[in-house]
Design a protein around this motif. Structure first.
Motif, PDB file in Angstrom:
ATOM      1  N   ILE A  85     -13.314 -15.697  10.441  1.00 19.80           N
ATOM      2  CA  ILE A  85     -13.884 -14.615   9.644  1.00 19.80           C
ATOM      3  C   ILE A  85     -12.764 -13.868   8.930  1.00 19.80           C
ATOM      4  N   ALA A 115     -22.830 -18.908   7.973  1.00 18.70           N
ATOM      5  CA  ALA A 115     -21.395 -19.192   8.056  1.00 18.70           C
ATOM      6  C   ALA A 115     -21.131 -20.428   8.916  1.00 18.70           C
ATOM      7  N   GLU A 116     -21.846 -20.534  10.026  1.00 21.66           N
ATOM      8  CA  GLU A 116     -21.651 -21.673  10.931  1.00 21.66           C
ATOM      9  C   GLU A 116     -22.023 -22.993  10.260  1.00 21.66           C
ATOM     10  N   THR A 144     -24.931 -14.057   7.113  1.00 18.22           N
ATOM     11  CA  THR A 144     -25.314 -14.232   8.515  1.00 18.22           C
ATOM     12  C   THR A 144     -24.374 -15.207   9.215  1.00 18.22           C
ATOM     13  N   GLY A 145     -24.321 -15.086  10.530  1.00 16.12           N
ATOM     14  CA  GLY A 145     -23.527 -16.004  11.323  1.00 16.12           C
ATOM     15  C   GLY A 145     -24.030 -17.428  11.214  1.00 16.12           C
ATOM     16  N   TRP A 173     -19.680  -6.743  11.876  1.00 18.69           N
ATOM     17  CA  TRP A 173     -20.418  -7.943  11.476  1.00 18.69           C
ATOM     18  C   TRP A 173     -20.089  -9.114  12.393  1.00 18.69           C
ATOM     19  N   GLN A 215     -22.350  -9.019  15.261  1.00 14.38           N
ATOM     20  CA  GLN A 215     -23.692  -9.421  14.833  1.00 14.38           C
ATOM     21  C   GLN A 215     -23.786 -10.945  14.714  1.00 14.38           C
ATOM     22  N   ALA A 216     -22.770 -11.557  14.102  1.00 13.34           N
ATOM     23  CA  ALA A 216     -22.754 -13.012  13.935  1.00 13.34           C
ATOM     24  C   ALA A 216     -22.665 -13.709  15.291  1.00 13.34           C
ATOM     25  N   GLU A 227     -26.024 -13.801  16.922  1.00 14.43           N
ATOM     26  CA  GLU A 227     -26.892 -14.805  16.301  1.00 14.43           C
ATOM     27  C   GLU A 227     -26.579 -16.203  16.825  1.00 14.43           C
ATOM     28  N   LEU A 280     -17.319 -20.799  14.036  1.00 17.85           N
ATOM     29  CA  LEU A 280     -16.943 -19.541  13.392  1.00 17.85           C
ATOM     30  C   LEU A 280     -15.960 -18.759  14.249  1.00 17.85           C
TER      31      LEU A 280
END
Length: 338
Positions: free
Chosen positions: A19, A291-292, A287-288, A315, A318-319, A322, A4
């Motif tokens: 992102i 996405a990952e 959420t990260g 965000w 935050q990701a 995580e 990501l």
């Protein structure tokens, strides 16, 4: 390193991470002139400071009659360019790249004036009936996209996205549900693609950078475009040099849609694999970790974040937390991000 937060290049435009701030209408051009306001500056720049890799400005009308509402942003005049130049200077100062989504609402425009569509069919009973576009109207809209591309270049954008989703004008030409024309712009899918084909050709006369296209990959109607139709459209776009397909869904006709986390990702994955083209995934990605997974399993190349970025401009931080990734902070925020 988390994928990501890996860089990716599109025709010499390098994004520092995967992102994307998804284009979201803000309906905040308060003087009905299509101009940026102080709100827009705060709104977009805060997400750039939050380390989003690509900031995509909301649907921006290429013609006044192409606005979804009177409060939409516009780029139908050279007068709009200065505001976008100022915005881009700020976005770039935080290391973000910028994109603009060029749009025309077609029959979904809610204006006190004549609205236009490929065929004179209203969206539903609450919408006015559009005027069926003449060949002159079509040429005028194609030229408007071309002129908007020129202004986007002068304004300093890195990427253009053409809005061919959510039941707006280009989507209306693509879909058999809304396009009942009998000329070269209607009928089979080759003819229904002609409007988008002409727009891409016109835009490329003024723009030599990456072009993304957002499409609705599912029309949620048995008589709408099939996945095979979208494969055809994607292959045609790829031949024209389109860089990435931004895979959303719906909006063509009223429909009840069952939404759930990542509900549109399967279509992004199918188009990516079938057409061998980069795709963007969007739709309840929050959420990260989610996405990952999409990126690591090669289901898409970019992650478009919408409502989660409305809730949290940071965000990306935050990701990163995580995913146990150390995200470099703007120097002003280093004390808080450690």
């Amino acid at each position: 390193m988390a994928k990501l937060f890996s860089s990716i290049d599109f025709q010499g435009v390098t994004l520092k991470n995967r992102i994307v701030m998804s284009p979201m209408c803000m309906y905040s051009s308060m003087n009905e002139d299509g101009m940026l306001t102080p709100f827009h500056m705060t709104h977009y720049v805060s997400r750039a400071a939050g380390q989003v890799g690509l900031i995509m400005v909301e649907a921006t009308a290429v013609q006044p009659e192409g606005r979804i509402s009177p409060q939409d942003l516009g780029i139908w005049s050279d007068d709009h360019v200065t505001g976008f130049q100022e915005l881009n200077d700020q976005l770039h100062s935080y290391g973000a790249k910028s994109a603009i989504q060029l749009a025309h609402a077609g029959r979904k425009a809610q204006l006190d004036s004549t609205i236009y569509a490929p065929s004179s069919i209203p969206f539903n009973d609450a919408f006015q009936s559009p005027a069926e576009m003449t060949s002159e109207d079509i040429e005028s809209s194609i030229t408007a996209f071309k002129d908007a591309a020129r202004r986007s270049k002068v304004a300093g954008f890195d990427i253009i996205e053409l809005h061919a989703a959510h039941g707006y004008l280009i989507n209306q030409f693509l879909s058999p549900l809304t396009n009942k024309r009998t000329d070269k712009y209607g009928g089979g899918r080759t003819n229904r693609y002609q409007f988008l084909r002409d727009i891409i050709d016109a835009v490329k006369l003024e723009w030599d950078g990456p072009i993304f296209v957002r499409i609705s990959t599912d029309e949620y109607h048995e008589e709408g475009n099939s996945l095979e139709d979208f494969f055809y459209f994607t292959h045609e776009m790829k031949k024209q040099g389109i860089t990435l397909i931004d895979c959303s869904s719906g909006g063509v006709v009223p429909a009840s849609i069952n939404t759930y986390p990542g509900y549109q990702v399967r279509r992004a994955e199918a188009i990516k694999q079938q057409a061998n083209i980069a795709t963007g995934a969007v739709g309840l990605i929050t959420t990260g970790i989610q996405a990952e997974e999409i990126l690591q399993n090669d289901r898409a190349d970019l992650i478009f974040i919408a409502r989660a970025l409305l809730r949290n401009p940071y965000w990306a931080k935050q990701a990163a937390d995580e995913l146990k990734h150390e995200l470099k902070a703007p120097k002003q925020y280093v004390r808080g991000w450690k």
